[in-house]
Write a protein that holds these residues in place. Structure first.
Motif, PDB file in Angstrom:
ATOM      1  N   ARG A  95       6.504  -9.034  -5.234  1.00 28.52           N
ATOM      2  CA  ARG A  95       7.293  -9.609  -4.146  1.00 28.52           C
ATOM      3  C   ARG A  95       8.670 -10.086  -4.620  1.00 28.52           C
ATOM      4  N   GLN A  96       8.818 -10.162  -5.943  1.00 30.25           N
ATOM      5  CA  GLN A  96      10.040 -10.717  -6.528  1.00 30.25           C
ATOM      6  C   GLN A  96      10.245 -12.161  -6.059  1.00 30.25           C
ATOM      7  N   GLN A  97       9.155 -12.921  -6.126  1.00 30.47           N
ATOM      8  CA  GLN A  97       9.172 -14.337  -5.770  1.00 30.47           C
ATOM      9  C   GLN A  97       8.582 -15.145  -6.917  1.00 30.47           C
ATOM     10  N   ASN A  98       8.757 -16.470  -6.834  1.00 30.70           N
ATOM     11  CA  ASN A  98       8.096 -17.354  -7.779  1.00 30.70           C
ATOM     12  C   ASN A  98       6.603 -17.429  -7.451  1.00 30.70           C
ATOM     13  N   GLU A 133       5.430 -10.775  -9.023  1.00 31.64           N
ATOM     14  CA  GLU A 133       6.341  -9.757  -9.558  1.00 31.64           C
ATOM     15  C   GLU A 133       6.640  -8.693  -8.502  1.00 31.64           C
ATOM     16  N   TYR A 182       4.425  -4.586   1.175  1.00 28.83           N
ATOM     17  CA  TYR A 182       5.436  -4.437   0.136  1.00 28.83           C
ATOM     18  C   TYR A 182       4.944  -3.678  -1.071  1.00 28.83           C
ATOM     19  N   SER A 191      11.229  -4.161   0.880  1.00 30.73           N
ATOM     20  CA  SER A 191      11.553  -5.437   0.243  1.00 30.73           C
ATOM     21  C   SER A 191      10.849  -6.582   0.963  1.00 30.73           C
ATOM     22  N   HIS A 205       8.882   2.147  -2.605  1.00 36.59           N
ATOM     23  CA  HIS A 205       9.360   1.006  -3.378  1.00 36.59           C
ATOM     24  C   HIS A 205      10.638   0.422  -2.810  1.00 36.59           C
TER      25      HIS A 205
END
Length: 483
Positions: free
Chosen positions: A304-307, A302, A170, A178, A175
C-alpha cells in the motif's frame, strides 16, 4: 530450667500444630478420594483440553496487536516477567486447588474460605457473558469458511453488490493501481458490509435487525458445542499493564475452567508439571502468532506504500477477518488456504468455548448435585439456549459494537478483580502454608520459596495495579462519553 521448659513447651505446641495440620490434610485427602467423580480417560485428554482452552483466538489477534502497540520486541520483556511472576503461579495454583479439593469454582470455597463463595458465582456470570460474544466471532469465521468454497474468494474482488466506489484491489496484477487515504480494500468491505452489515446501524443506540445468516451460523456453532459437552469431560506503565492483562486473559485463571478440569484429575497427578508445560505452549503460540502478523502487516504496508500504523489501525477480530483474509486472498491456492485458516479459527474458538461452559457446568453440578447430576443433558441444553439467546444482540447489524463493548470493557476488570480476590482468599485466609501442605500430600514435594512469594505478595500486587488501571480507564471512558 524455666527457659528450657518454655522452649520445650513451644516446641511441643509447634509439633502439635503440625500434627493437627497433617491430620486435617489427610482427612481432606480421604474425603476427596471417597467422593465418586468422573475422571479423564487418559492424561493426554486433560493436557490437550487445558492447552486448547489457553490457546485461543486471543493468541492469534490480541497478543500481536498489543505487542505492536507497545513497542514490538520491547514488549516481550514485561510479557515474560508477567508470565513468570504472575500468570504461571496463578495457573499452578488453580490446577492444584481443583485437583486437591475435586470441586468446581462454587463448591470449592466451602473447603477454603466460605465467606468468598461469591467468587464462584461471579466466575459463572463472567463465563456466561463471555459466551454471549465470544461464539459470535466463530459464527463470523463460519460465514467466511462457507464463503471460501468457490474458485474466486468473494473478498478478493471489487465487483460484488456490496462493494463501493472506494474499493481498491491494490494487490492485483495491475501494478499501476495506487492506494489512497479514501481507499478501502475488498476484504474490509466484505467484512463490514456483507458479513457484519455494520453500515446499516448508526451505533449502540440503534442496533437494527438480526442477520439471519449469522443467526444460523451461530446456531450451528452452539449445536456443535452442545453435543461436545453434554456427556462430560470424557467427550470434551502501560506496557506493563497490558502485559499483565494479556497474560491473565491468555492463560485463563479466574474463569473457573482450570479448577473444573483439574478436579477430574487423579489425586496424585503432577499438576506442577502440567502447569509448566501448558503455560509454555501457550506463550510460544503467542510468540509465533506475533511473528506471523508482523510479517503480514509489513508486507501489506509495503504494497500500500503506507506506514504499518495505518494498516494495523484496528484491534480485535478485524485482524483476522481483514488483514489475514486479505493476505490469504493474494496467495497461490487462495481457496485452499482460506478453508484451512478459517477452519483453524473455528477449532481454536470451540476449544475455549467447551472449556468455558464446562467450568460453569462443573460448578453448578457440584453445588447442586441432587438436582442436576442426573439431569446433566437437560441442564447443558438450557445453558446453551441461554447463551444463544444472550448472543442475539451481537448478531444484529450493530452487533460488532456490542462485541467490542463486551471485549474491551466488560470482561477485563471483572476477571482481574475475581483473580485478585481468589489469590487473597487462598494465600491470606486459607493460608499459604496450609495450601503448600496440600500440594505436598498430592505431589510429594513442598512448593519452593519462589511460588510462595508469588502467591503471597507478587501476584496480588500485579493484580491490584492492573485492576486499578482498568477501573481508572473505565471511569475516564465514561466521563468522556458523557461529555
Amino acid at each position: 530450667m524455666m527457659m528450657t521448659s518454655m522452649l520445650t513447651m513451644d516446641k511441643g505446641e509447634n509439633e502439635g500444630e503440625r500434627d493437627k495440620e497433617s491430620l486435617r490434610t489427610l482427612m481432606v485427602q480421604q474425603t476427596s478420594l471417597d467422593r465418586p467423580r468422573e475422571t479423564w480417560s487418559k492424561k493426554m485428554d486433560f493436557l490437550l483440553s487445558v492447552i486448547g482452552y489457553a490457546v485461543d483466538l486471543g493468541n492469534v489477534w490480541r497478543f500481536p496487536y498489543i505487542c505492536y502497540q507497545n513497542g514490538g520486541g520491547a514488549f516481550l520483556l514485561p510479557y515474560l516477567l508477567m508470565a513468570v511472576f504472575g500468570g504461571v503461579p496463578l495457573f499452578y495454583m488453580e490446577l492444584a486447588l481443583g485437583q486437591f479439593h475435586r470441586s468446581g469454582c462454587i463448591s470449592i470455597w466451602k473447603h477454603i474460605c466460605p465467606i468468598f463463595k461469591g467468587i464462584g458465582f461471579a466466575i459463572c456470570i463472567i463465563a456466561l457473558y463471555v459466551a454471549f460474544y465470544y461464539n459470535t466471532i466463530m459464527a463470523w469465521a463460519l460465514y467466511y469458511l462457507l464463503s471460501s468454497f468457490r474458485a474466486t474468494l468473494p473478498w478478493s474482488t471489487c465487483t460484488n453488490p456490496w462493494n463501493t466506489a472506494n474499493c481498491n484491489r491494490y494487490m492485483s496484477s495491475d501494478h499501476n493501481v495506487s492506494w489512497s487515504n479514501s481507499s478501502t480494500s475488498p476484504a474490509e468491505e466484505f467484512y463490514t458490509r456483507q458479513v457484519l452489515q455494520v453500515h446499516l446501524s448508526p451505533g449502540l443506540h440503534e442496533l437494527g435487525s438480526i442477520s439471519w445468516q449469522l443467526a444460523l451460523c451461530l446456531l450451528f456453532i452452539f449445536t456443535i458445542v452442545y453435543f461436545s459437552i453434554w456427556k462430560g469431560v470424557k467427550t470434551s506503565g502501560k506496557v506493563w499493564i497490558d502485559a499483565a492483562a494479556q497474560i491473565f486473559f491468555s492463560l485463563g485463571p479466574g474463569f473457573g475452567v482450570l479448577l473444573a478440569f483439574a478436579s477430574y484429575n487423579p489425586f496424585h497427578n503432577n499438576c506442577y508439571k502440567d502447569a509448566l508445560v501448558t503455560s509454555s505452549v501457550n506463550c510460544l503460540t503467542s510468540f509465533l502468532s506475533g511473528f506471523v502478523i508482523f510479517t503480514v502487516l509489513g508486507y501489506m504496508a509495503e504494497m500500500r506504500q503506507q506506514n504499518v500504523d495505518a494498516v494495523a489501525k484496528d484491534a480485535g477480530p478485524s485482524l483476522l477477518f481483514i488483514i489475514y483474509a486479505e493476505a490469504i486472498a493474494n496467495m497461490p491456492a487462495a481457496t485452499f488456504f482460506a478453508i484451512i485458516f478459517f477452519l483453524m479459527i473455528i477449532m481454536l474458538g470451540l476449544d475455549s468455548t467447551f472449556a468455558g461452559l464446562e467450568g460453569v457446568i462443573t460448578a453448578m453440578l457440584d453445588e447442586f448435585p441432587h438436582m442436576l447430576v442426573k439431569r446433566r443433558e437437560w441442564f447443558v441444553f438450557g445453558l446453551v439456549c441461554v447463551c444463544y439467546l444472550g448472543a442475539l444482540s451481537t448478531l444484529t447489524y450493530g452487533g460488532a459494537f456490542v462485541v467490542k463493548l463486551f471485549e474491551e470493557y466488560a470482561t477485563g476488570p471483572a476477571v482481574i478483580t475475581v483473580v485478585l480476590l481468589e489469590v487473597i482468599a487462598v494465600s491470606w485466609f486459607y493460608g499459604t502454608n496450609r495450601f503448600c501442605n496440600d500440594v505436598q500430600v498430592m505431589l510429594g514435594f513442598y512448593p519452593g520459596c519462589f511460588w510462595r512469594v508469588c502467591w503471597v505478595a507478587i501476584c496480588p500486587c500485579f493484580l491490584l495495579v492492573s485492576g486499578m488501571h482498568s477501573i481508572c480507564t473505565l471511569t475516564l471512558s465514561c466521563i468522556s462519553c458523557s461529555n
